[in-house]
Scaffold this active site. Structure first.
Site, PDB file in Angstrom:
ATOM      1  CG  LEU A  34      -2.189  -9.197  -6.102  1.00 49.37           C
ATOM      2  CD1 LEU A  34      -3.281 -10.110  -6.652  1.00 49.37           C
ATOM      3  CD2 LEU A  34      -1.802  -8.161  -7.148  1.00 49.37           C
ATOM      4  CG  ASP A  35      -3.084  -2.653  -2.808  1.00 48.10           C
ATOM      5  OD1 ASP A  35      -2.103  -2.866  -2.077  1.00 48.10           O
ATOM      6  OD2 ASP A  35      -3.173  -1.664  -3.567  1.00 48.10           O
ATOM      7  NE  ARG A  36      -9.856  -6.967   3.526  1.00 46.72           N
ATOM      8  CZ  ARG A  36     -10.292  -6.816   4.780  1.00 46.72           C
ATOM      9  NH1 ARG A  36      -9.719  -5.917   5.560  1.00 46.72           N
ATOM     10  NH2 ARG A  36     -11.270  -7.564   5.242  1.00 46.72           N
ATOM     11  CB  THR A  74      -5.922  -5.737  -6.266  1.00 40.82           C
ATOM     12  OG1 THR A  74      -5.810  -4.330  -6.070  1.00 40.82           O
ATOM     13  CG2 THR A  74      -5.529  -6.069  -7.694  1.00 40.82           C
ATOM     14  CG  HIS A  95      -1.834   2.369  -3.265  1.00 35.38           C
ATOM     15  ND1 HIS A  95      -2.158   3.163  -2.182  1.00 35.38           N
ATOM     16  CD2 HIS A  95      -2.039   1.095  -2.840  1.00 35.38           C
ATOM     17  CE1 HIS A  95      -2.543   2.405  -1.176  1.00 35.38           C
ATOM     18  NE2 HIS A  95      -2.472   1.144  -1.546  1.00 35.38           N
TER      19      HIS A  95
END
Length: 318
Positions: free
Chosen positions: A145-147, A149, A244
């Site tokens: 997961l993105d930081r 999110t 993304h």
């Protein structure tokens, strides 16, 4: 097969056994080359210095049993041990566990915590878990997961579980459901966005993604959960797994995510910040997956944290 995970100072060859089958070559190299920056790992793959069965491969190549991987010599300063996690962070993660059995851990990742260290980040989620669970001999991220999110993330406690879930992910049997607050009124009739995505890396190392006819086929399904004054809460289900993807597909549709400094609208973000939204509103709300030897899918839900749920409750409904 050689098991030394220190960066080689001479060429070495590693035989791939059945236990590593299905692992991406980039993830394999990152495990083999401890302390080597990710950018360097991707560079040696791109330049063809890494070979599989004497041939060049791309970073997303999946290893097969019987493959022979050539790893070139790499000289780096050994990475220092990550700093110890604070008790507050350790307690936060222990309290964020949503599901656990002998092979799998699913937790509700806090926003702002990277999934792993690197690129100036000393301590990520996986490093903290390894510190607070020293009795666990195997802990590996199943996905990322993105930081910024938050929400459901899976960590394998056994290599057999990692292989199983990677296969399930590749074959589209793991369902991921995200909640996103987007600017404007998302049209009920827009149930999917199908637009090819191309990833670019800026000179700063920052990743930017845009819709491009030369990009990879990408599909996200959307469903309106609630219309609010000036924005909409939607459920986003990525069918493909591009970088993304949800954020860029929402932007492409004309409804950027609230709090998205990269792909969103600055004026909207400023107005929503005044209403209490101080972070990206993208949350991995649920996962549906089939565990080995089980007949029924496991459904795991992650509640919104207060930084999102409290200001959301204050918005006027439409």
């Amino acid at each position: 097969m050689m098991n030394d995970n220190t960066p080689p100072v001479s060429v070495r060859f590693v035989d791939i056994d059945a236990d590593r089958e299905g692992q991406r070559i980039d993830n394999f190299l990152l495990a083999q080359l401890k302390g080597v920056p990710r950018t360097l790992v991707y560079r040696i793959v791109r330049k063809g210095e890494v070979r599989v069965n004497k041939g060049r491969v791309k970073a997303d190549y999946r290893l097969k049993s019987g493959d022979v991987v050539r790893i070139p010599p790499v000289r780096v300063t050994p990475a220092s041990e990550p700093p110890p996690a604070s008790q507050q962070l350790a307690d936060l993660l222990e309290n964020s566990i949503l599901f656990e059995n002998k092979g799998l851990l699913i937790l509700n990742k806090p926003s702002g915590l990277a999934v792993h260290g690197g690129s100036g980040i000393n301590l990520g989620l996986i490093e903290v878990l390894r510190q607070i669970r020293p009795q666990e001999h195997y802990l590996e991220l199943v996905h990322r997961l993105d930081r910024d999110t938050s929400g459901c993330i899976m960590i394998a406690k056994k290599r057999s579980m990692l292989r199983h879930l990677h296969k399930e992910l590749r074959e589209g049997r793991v369902q991921k459901y995200y909640h996103a607050l987007v600017a404007g009124r998302w049209p009920e009739r827009c149930r999917e966005v199908r637009a090819p995505l191309k990833k670019n890396e800026l000179s700063s190392g920052e990743r930017m993604v845009r819709v491009d006819s030369d990009g990879k086929e990408s599909l996200t399904e959307f469903r309106v959960l609630q219309h609010y004054q000036g924005c909409s809460l939607v459920e986003a289900k990525p069918i493909t797994g591009r970088t993304h993807q949800i954020r860029v597909h929402a932007q492409f549709q004309g409804h950027g995510l609230v709090g998205d400094s990269k792909y969103g609208n600055d004026e909207v973000n400023k107005a929503m910040k005044a209403k209490g939204f101080n972070r990206l509103f993208l949350h991995a709300a649920a996962l549906s997956l089939l565990l080995p030897d089980e007949d029924k899918p496991l459904l795991v839900r992650a509640p919104l944290d207060e930084r999102l749920s409290v200001p959301l409750q204050r918005l006027p409904l439409l």
